[in-house]
Write an enzyme that holds these catalytic residues in place. Structure first.
Site, PDB file in Angstrom:
ATOM      1  N   ILE A  84       0.832  -1.212   0.000  1.00 31.31           N
ATOM      2  CA  ILE A  84       0.000   0.000   0.000  1.00 31.31           C
ATOM      3  C   ILE A  84       0.861   1.254   0.000  1.00 31.31           C
ATOM      4  CG2 ILE A  84      -0.365   0.278   2.506  1.00 31.31           C
ATOM      5  CD1 ILE A  84      -2.937   0.727  -0.353  1.00 31.31           C
TER       6      ILE A  84
ATOM      7  N   SER B  83      11.962   0.971   6.962  1.00 31.85           N
ATOM      8  CA  SER B  83      11.453  -0.341   6.572  1.00 31.85           C
ATOM      9  C   SER B  83      12.591  -1.331   6.732  1.00 31.85           C
ATOM     10  CB  SER B  83      10.952  -0.296   5.121  1.00 31.85           C
ATOM     11  OG  SER B  83       9.870  -1.157   4.909  1.00 31.85           O
ATOM     12  N   ARG B  84      12.273  -2.534   7.238  1.00 28.27           N
ATOM     13  CA  ARG B  84      13.345  -3.493   7.549  1.00 28.27           C
ATOM     14  C   ARG B  84      13.991  -4.054   6.304  1.00 28.27           C
ATOM     15  NH1 ARG B  84       9.340  -7.282  10.649  1.00 28.27           N
ATOM     16  NH2 ARG B  84       8.513  -6.985   8.561  1.00 28.27           N
TER      17      ARG B  84
ATOM     18  N   LYS C 282      -5.414   2.042   7.701  1.00 25.04           N
ATOM     19  CA  LYS C 282      -6.487   1.259   8.311  1.00 25.04           C
ATOM     20  C   LYS C 282      -6.032  -0.192   8.429  1.00 25.04           C
ATOM     21  CE  LYS C 282      -8.134  -1.505   5.977  1.00 25.04           C
ATOM     22  NZ  LYS C 282      -7.730  -2.728   5.180  1.00 25.04           N
TER      23      LYS C 282
ATOM     24  N   ASP D 273      -9.816  -7.759   6.973  1.00 23.50           N
ATOM     25  CA  ASP D 273      -8.886  -6.714   6.513  1.00 23.50           C
ATOM     26  C   ASP D 273      -9.527  -5.923   5.354  1.00 23.50           C
ATOM     27  OD1 ASP D 273      -6.114  -5.408   6.368  1.00 23.50           O
ATOM     28  OD2 ASP D 273      -6.427  -6.162   4.332  1.00 23.50           O
TER      29      ASP D 273
HETATM   30  P1  NAP Z   1       2.482  -5.501   3.011  1.00 23.27           P
HETATM   31  O1  NAP Z   1       2.589  -5.474   1.525  1.00 23.27           O
HETATM   32  O2  NAP Z   1       2.751  -6.775   3.733  1.00 23.27           O
HETATM   33  O3  NAP Z   1       3.430  -4.340   3.545  1.00 23.27           O
HETATM   34  C1  NAP Z   1       3.551  -4.013   4.882  1.00 23.27           C
HETATM   35  C2  NAP Z   1       5.012  -3.672   5.160  1.00 23.27           C
HETATM   36  O4  NAP Z   1       5.137  -3.390   6.550  1.00 23.27           O
HETATM   37  C3  NAP Z   1       5.938  -4.829   4.876  1.00 23.27           C
HETATM   38  O5  NAP Z   1       6.444  -4.756   3.563  1.00 23.27           O
HETATM   39  C4  NAP Z   1       7.021  -4.686   5.931  1.00 23.27           C
HETATM   40  O6  NAP Z   1       8.124  -4.010   5.358  1.00 23.27           O
HETATM   41  C5  NAP Z   1       6.434  -3.786   7.016  1.00 23.27           C
HETATM   42  N1  NAP Z   1       6.278  -4.460   8.306  1.00 23.27           N
HETATM   43  C6  NAP Z   1       6.602  -3.938   9.509  1.00 23.27           C
HETATM   44  N2  NAP Z   1       6.311  -4.785  10.492  1.00 23.27           N
HETATM   45  C7  NAP Z   1       5.799  -5.875   9.921  1.00 23.27           C
HETATM   46  C8  NAP Z   1       5.307  -7.102  10.444  1.00 23.27           C
HETATM   47  N3  NAP Z   1       5.280  -7.343  11.749  1.00 23.27           N
HETATM   48  N4  NAP Z   1       4.850  -8.015   9.549  1.00 23.27           N
HETATM   49  C9  NAP Z   1       4.871  -7.764   8.226  1.00 23.27           C
HETATM   50  N5  NAP Z   1       5.314  -6.598   7.695  1.00 23.27           N
HETATM   51  C10 NAP Z   1       5.778  -5.672   8.528  1.00 23.27           C
HETATM   52  O7  NAP Z   1       1.030  -5.036   3.481  1.00 23.27           O
HETATM   53  P2  NAP Z   1       0.089  -3.943   2.791  1.00 23.27           P
HETATM   54  O8  NAP Z   1      -0.834  -4.604   1.836  1.00 23.27           O
HETATM   55  O9  NAP Z   1       0.880  -2.798   2.332  1.00 23.27           O
HETATM   56  O10 NAP Z   1      -0.825  -3.568   4.047  1.00 23.27           O
HETATM   57  C11 NAP Z   1      -0.327  -2.771   5.093  1.00 23.27           C
HETATM   58  C12 NAP Z   1      -1.505  -2.050   5.740  1.00 23.27           C
HETATM   59  O11 NAP Z   1      -2.165  -1.287   4.733  1.00 23.27           O
HETATM   60  C13 NAP Z   1      -2.550  -3.006   6.327  1.00 23.27           C
HETATM   61  O12 NAP Z   1      -3.049  -2.495   7.518  1.00 23.27           O
HETATM   62  C14 NAP Z   1      -3.648  -3.028   5.266  1.00 23.27           C
HETATM   63  O13 NAP Z   1      -4.939  -3.245   5.814  1.00 23.27           O
HETATM   64  C15 NAP Z   1      -3.536  -1.625   4.701  1.00 23.27           C
HETATM   65  N6  NAP Z   1      -4.046  -1.500   3.321  1.00 23.27           N
HETATM   66  C16 NAP Z   1      -3.656  -2.386   2.354  1.00 23.27           C
HETATM   67  C17 NAP Z   1      -4.209  -2.275   1.080  1.00 23.27           C
HETATM   68  C18 NAP Z   1      -3.828  -3.193  -0.057  1.00 23.27           C
HETATM   69  O14 NAP Z   1      -4.465  -3.136  -1.113  1.00 23.27           O
HETATM   70  N7  NAP Z   1      -2.808  -4.029   0.054  1.00 23.27           N
HETATM   71  C19 NAP Z   1      -5.135  -1.270   0.808  1.00 23.27           C
HETATM   72  C20 NAP Z   1      -5.448  -0.354   1.792  1.00 23.27           C
HETATM   73  C21 NAP Z   1      -4.904  -0.486   3.046  1.00 23.27           C
HETATM   74  P3  NAP Z   1       9.596  -4.346   5.922  1.00 23.27           P
HETATM   75  O15 NAP Z   1       9.702  -5.840   5.973  1.00 23.27           O
HETATM   76  O16 NAP Z   1      10.496  -3.706   4.919  1.00 23.27           O
HETATM   77  O17 NAP Z   1       9.667  -3.730   7.284  1.00 23.27           O
END
Ligand code: NAP
Length: 307
Positions: A14, A36-37, A89, A167
Site C-alpha cells: 500500500i 522499513s526493515r 487502516k 482486513d
Molecule cells: P504488506 O505489503 O505486507 O506491507 C507491509 C510492510 O510493513 C511490509 O512490507 C514490511 O516491510 C512492514 N512491516 C513492519 N512490520 C511488519 C510485520 N510485523 N509483519 C509484516 N510486515 C511488517 O502489506 P500492505 O498490503 O501494504 O498492508 C499494510 C496495511 O495497509 C494493512 O493495515 C492493510 O490493511 C492496509 N491497506 C492495504 C491495502 C492493499 O491493497 N494491500 C489497501 C489499503 C490499506 P519491511 O519488511 O520492509 O519492514
C-alpha cells in the site's frame, strides 16, 4: 507556511501503490525519510527501524503503513517524539491500543489521524446524501475477493491481529457507517476459519441499525474472478447500489456520472488540514464492529488455506 516533513514506516504494497504517489502530489507535505526493515525508497533517507529514523531525522509527522500488529509500538514512538501520526487502516490490532494512542496524541498536543481510505472513495458522499432522504428498508454487503490475487504472501493477515477477511471487510464497514443516517450494531457473525490460520477466510454477518433496519454482509476471500465490493440498499425510493468499493453509484434512475478515484490524495489533503488546524480524527466505529463480530462469533473450521 513550511511543508510538513514526513517519515513513512513500512514500505510494502500500500505504501508503494498509494502513499508514495499521493504524498508526491499533495501540497504542504514532503517525504523525507522511510523506515522499513527490508526495503528502501529512492531520493529519501532510509532506516531499518522507526527508532533509528526518529533519532536521526527531524520530522513533523509519520505515516504508519505496516500491518496492524506493528501499529501501536510505532505510533507510540512517533507520538512520544512529538510527531503528528497518520495511521493506515485498521488503526490498530485492538480498540484499546487505538484509544491509548488517541489519549497520548492529545497529551502531546499533536494530530492523530485514523484514516479509512474507502470513506474517501468517489461516490461515498453522494450515496450518504441520497440515503439521508430515503426510507431505508434493508441493506446487503457483498465484499469478496481472491486472497491470492490481492494479498499474495501477506502471512501477517492470517495471524492473530491480522483480521483475515476483515482486513478488506472493514473497508465495507467503514463505508456503511459513513453512509447510514443512524448507528449500526452487530447481531451475529459466522466465521469460517481455515485449519492452518488464526483468522477467518470468510464471514457472514447480521447487523441492524438502531431503529431495526436489517443489514446482512458476506465477506469472502475465496472469490475467483473479479472482486465484488458492493453495498446495496433497498429503500422506499428504490434501490441504491454503491459498487467498486465506493467508487460507482447506481440509483433508481441509472448509473451516476463517475468521479475519478482519489482516495489517498483526499486522505493526505485531510491530514495536512488536520495538522494545520491542530485537530485529530480518530473514529473507531468500523474497528468496534469488527471487534463485536469476533466477540459474538460462531466459528466454523474449514479447509486449510493454500496461499
Ligand atoms: P504488506 O505489503 O505486507 O506491507 C507491509 C510492510 O510493513 C511490509 O512490507 C514490511 O516491510 C512492514 N512491516 C513492519 N512490520 C511488519 C510485520 N510485523 N509483519 C509484516 N510486515 C511488517 O502489506 P500492505 O498490503 O501494504 O498492508 C499494510 C496495511 O495497509 C494493512 O493495515 C492493510 O490493511 C492496509 N491497506 C492495504 C491495502 C492493499 O491493497 N494491500 C489497501 C489499503 C490499506 P519491511 O519488511 O520492509 O519492514
Amino acid at each position: 507556511m513550511s511543508a510538513i516533513r514526513l517519515g513513512l514506516v513500512g514500505l510494502g504494497k500500500i505504501a508503494r501503490d498509494q502513499h508514495l504517489p499521493a504524498i508526491a502530489q499533495t501540497p504542504g507535505i514532503d517525504l523525507v525519510a522511510v523506515a522499513s526493515r527490508n526495503a528502501q525508497a529512492q531520493g529519501v533517507a532510509n532506516y531499518p527501524t522507526i527508532e533509528a529514523m526518529l533519532a536521526e531525522v527531524r520530522l513533523d509527522a509519520v505515516v504508519l503503513c505496516q500491518p496492524p500488529q506493528a501499529r501501536f509500538a510505532a505510533g507510540r514512538a512517533a507520538l512520544l517524539a512529538g510527531c503528528h501520526v497518520f495511521l493506515e487502516k485498521p488503526p490498530g490490532a485492538t480498540l484499546s491500543e487505538v484509544e491509548a494512542l488517541a489519549a497520548l496524541a492529545q497529551e502531546m498536543g499533536v494530530t492523530l489521524f485514523a484514516s479509512w481510505h474507502s470513506r474517501a472513495a468517489a461516490a461515498v458522499d453522494a450515496a450518504r446524501d441520497w440515503l439521508a432522504a430515503a426510507d431505508i428498508r434493508a441493506v446487503h454487503i457483498a465484499w469478496k475477493e481472491d486472497a491470492n490475487v490481492w494479498h499474495p504472501g501477506q502471512t501477517w493477515l492470517w495471524e492473530p491481529g491480522g483480521f483475515g477477511v476483515f482486513d478488506p471487510g472493514i473497508n465495507a464497514l467503514s463505508i456503511l457507517t459513513a453512509i447510514l443516517p443512524e448507528p449500526v450494531r452487530m447481531l451475529s457473525a459466522d466465521l469460517d476459519v481455515p485449519a492452518n490460520c488464526a483468522a477467518p477466510i470468510a464471514a457472514r454477518l447480521q447487523l441492524a441499525t438502531a431503529s431495526g433496519v436489517p443489514i446482512t454482509a458476506e465477506f469472502d476471500f475465496r472469490q475467483s474472478g473479479p472482486p465484488s465490493w458492493d453495498i446495496i440498499a433497498d429503500t422506499a425510493r428504490g434501490r441504491l447500489v454503491l459498487a467498486e468499493g465506493g467508487n460507482r453509484l447506481h440509483l433508481p434512475n441509472g448509473p451516476q456520472p463517475a468521479e475519478p478515484e482519489q482516495e489517498y490524495p483526499r486522505l493526505y489533503a485531510r491530514f495536512v488540514e488536520l495538522v494545520r488546524a491542530g485537530a485529530s480524527d480518530v473514529d473507531v466505529t468500523p474497528l468496534r464492529l469488527v471487534a463485536d463480530a469476533f466477540l459474538i462469533a460462531r466459528h466454523h473450521a474449514v479447509a486449510a488455506f493454500n496461499g
